[in-house]
Enzyme design. Structure first.
Site, PDB file in Angstrom:
ATOM      1  N   LEU A 105       0.670  -1.126   0.014  1.00  0.00           N
ATOM      2  CA  LEU A 105       0.140  -0.053  -0.082  1.00  0.00           C
ATOM      3  C   LEU A 105       0.853   1.326   0.013  1.00  0.00           C
ATOM      4  O   LEU A 105       1.947   1.282   0.391  1.00  0.00           O
ATOM      5  CB  LEU A 105      -0.982  -0.167   1.163  1.00  0.00           C
ATOM      6  CG  LEU A 105      -1.951  -1.166   1.356  1.00  0.00           C
ATOM      7  CD1 LEU A 105      -2.594  -1.352   2.535  1.00  0.00           C
ATOM      8  CD2 LEU A 105      -2.938  -0.965   0.083  1.00  0.00           C
ATOM      9  N   PRO A 106       0.322   2.432  -0.365  1.00  0.00           N
ATOM     10  CA  PRO A 106       1.388   3.732  -0.525  1.00  0.00           C
ATOM     11  C   PRO A 106       1.730   4.208   0.532  1.00  0.00           C
ATOM     12  O   PRO A 106       2.988   4.769   0.545  1.00  0.00           O
ATOM     13  CB  PRO A 106       0.178   4.609  -1.409  1.00  0.00           C
ATOM     14  CG  PRO A 106      -0.960   3.325  -1.880  1.00  0.00           C
ATOM     15  CD  PRO A 106      -1.107   2.556  -0.784  1.00  0.00           C
ATOM     16  N   THR A 136       6.368   0.370   1.621  1.00  0.00           N
ATOM     17  CA  THR A 136       7.396   1.048   2.455  1.00  0.00           C
ATOM     18  C   THR A 136       6.776   1.752   3.329  1.00  0.00           C
ATOM     19  O   THR A 136       6.108   2.628   3.176  1.00  0.00           O
ATOM     20  CB  THR A 136       8.030   2.111   1.089  1.00  0.00           C
ATOM     21  OG1 THR A 136       8.689   1.005   0.145  1.00  0.00           O
ATOM     22  CG2 THR A 136       9.180   2.814   1.715  1.00  0.00           C
ATOM     23  N   LYS A 213      14.821  -0.610   3.909  1.00  0.00           N
ATOM     24  CA  LYS A 213      14.440  -0.066   2.408  1.00  0.00           C
ATOM     25  C   LYS A 213      14.344   1.345   2.609  1.00  0.00           C
ATOM     26  O   LYS A 213      14.711   1.966   1.445  1.00  0.00           O
ATOM     27  CB  LYS A 213      12.705  -0.414   2.388  1.00  0.00           C
ATOM     28  CG  LYS A 213      12.100  -0.099   1.225  1.00  0.00           C
ATOM     29  CD  LYS A 213      12.862  -0.413  -0.143  1.00  0.00           C
ATOM     30  CE  LYS A 213      12.279   0.453  -1.121  1.00  0.00           C
ATOM     31  NZ  LYS A 213      11.025   0.437  -1.463  1.00  0.00           N
ATOM     32  N   LYS A 282       7.113  11.060  -0.343  1.00  0.00           N
ATOM     33  CA  LYS A 282       6.499  10.397   1.126  1.00  0.00           C
ATOM     34  C   LYS A 282       7.842   9.676   1.617  1.00  0.00           C
ATOM     35  O   LYS A 282       7.976   9.616   2.857  1.00  0.00           O
ATOM     36  CB  LYS A 282       5.391   9.679   0.709  1.00  0.00           C
ATOM     37  CG  LYS A 282       4.661   8.665   1.727  1.00  0.00           C
ATOM     38  CD  LYS A 282       5.188   7.265   1.858  1.00  0.00           C
ATOM     39  CE  LYS A 282       5.166   6.421   0.440  1.00  0.00           C
ATOM     40  NZ  LYS A 282       5.512   4.981   1.020  1.00  0.00           N
TER      41      LYS A 282
END
Length: 353
Positions: A105-106, A136, A213, A282
């Site tokens: 998901l974003p 992420t 990450k 983001k």
């Protein structure tokens, strides 16, 4: 969060799935791997069918795993039904009838809503169930789920990925996994269906996958901005682009970005619109927040974030993640392009310093 794609009936959790093992039983990794090889493959829930999640889900289906999918965009579900997937009416419905639920998901806020909101994963996840977050994100959401699910034996694994949408489509992602070793090994066949087996790394305890990450993203974005600056200045100073790039590759300043990643721009003018700059901003914000939370000043990373935000303001939220490169092209009044397509270093390389 509910869905009803045209002409299809969504799966509903009429009978919650029972845990695979008795309460309190922690299976040995070989026990689970043996079961996965010699019995029916585990049923996988996958939530989030964007540019990354869609490729990952296709590869799970190709590997023979039964998959139940959910996405808020009804139009994307039909393709996966045609490929053999089932559709869950909500995240809770997916969790209730699968052995493991994967989210891609974003943002952390969306991850939290999908987990904790009405009809969220935690409503449907049975005692002893497993949630793997491949987004992420940051440890805070997963930490909260672990606390809330501790008395239910819920397993949480963070496993964000690297490799962009091309790697997701090809099943060649690099995966960075944080969690208990036995849980990681239990689900390794699932990870291997989506990623390069040699680059599926158990990087540490819970949260280590997220942190790894974010640091990879931060360094890659920094490489991009530094490379754009150096190439723009060198070309403006009169050095041919191919000669300048060859010289850099042959020097101690070489990087994978210079050798490979920047070629999408230099050859094709492709700024990778498969990953929007809004999401890149983001990710940069999350990495800087992580640095702040552990008390490490990150002045260079903060400047890189500002360059990205300037590019976002100039070219829009949906511009590609490599669009900051264009800021420097605009400054010197020319596009930085090689004369012909190049797969690697071109011309005669300079002698390394």
């Amino acid at each position: 969060m509910r869905c009803s794609p045209p002409g299809r009936t969504c799966t509903t959790p009429s009978t919650p799935r029972q845990p695979d093992h008795p309460p309190g039983h922690r299976p040995h990794p070989s026990e689970d791997k043996h079961a996965m090889q010699h019995t029916q493959p585990p049923r996988i829930g996958f939530i989030g069918l964007g540019s990354m999640g869609s490729g990952m889900t296709r590869n799970l289906l190709k590997a023979g795993f039964p998959v139940v999918v959910h996405d808020t965009r009804l139009e994307v579900l039909e393709e996966f039904v045609s490929l053999g997937a089932e559709v869950g009416a909500s995240p809770a419905a997916v969790a209730a009838i699968t052995d493991v639920v994967i989210t891609m998901l974003p943002t952390p806020a969306i991850v939290s809503e999908v987990l904790n909101g009405a009809d969220g994963i935690l409503e449907g996840l049975p005692d002893g169930g497993t949630w793997i977050d491949m987004s992420t994100s940051v440890p805070a959401v997963a930490d909260d789920v672990r606390r809330r699910g501790a008395n239910r034996g819920i397993v949480v694994i963070d496993a964000p990925v690297s490799g962009m949408s091309v790697g997701a489509a090809m099943g060649r992602l690099q995966i960075f996994i944080g969690g208990d070793a036995d849980h990681v090994e239990r689900w390794r066949p699932v990870f291997e269906a989506m990623g390069d087996p040699e680059r599926i790394l158990h990087v540490g305890p819970h949260g280590a996958g997220y942190a790894t990450k974010l640091m990879i993203n931060q360094l890659w974005f920094s490489h991009l901005v530094a490379t754009a600056e150096v190439l723009a200045v060198g070309v403006r100073a009169g050095v041919r682009l191919d000669v300048l790039r060859d010289s850099l590759i042959a020097s101690p300043a070489n990087s994978t970005f210079l050798e490979r990643d920047v070629l999408s721009i230099l050859n094709d003018g492709d700024y990778d619109e498969g990953f929007a700059i809004a999401l890149a901003c983001k990710d940069l914000g999350l990495s800087i927040d992580l640095a702040r939370s552990v008390g490490v000043p990150v002045e260079v990373s903060s400047l890189v974030e500002q360059v990205y935000r300037r590019a976002r303001a100039s070219y829009g939220d949906q511009a590609g993640e490599m669009t900051p490169f264009k800021l420097y092209e605009d400054l010197i009044g020319q596009s930085l392009r090689l004369d012909g397509p190049v797969d690697g270093p071109v011309g005669t390389q300079a002698v390394p310093a």
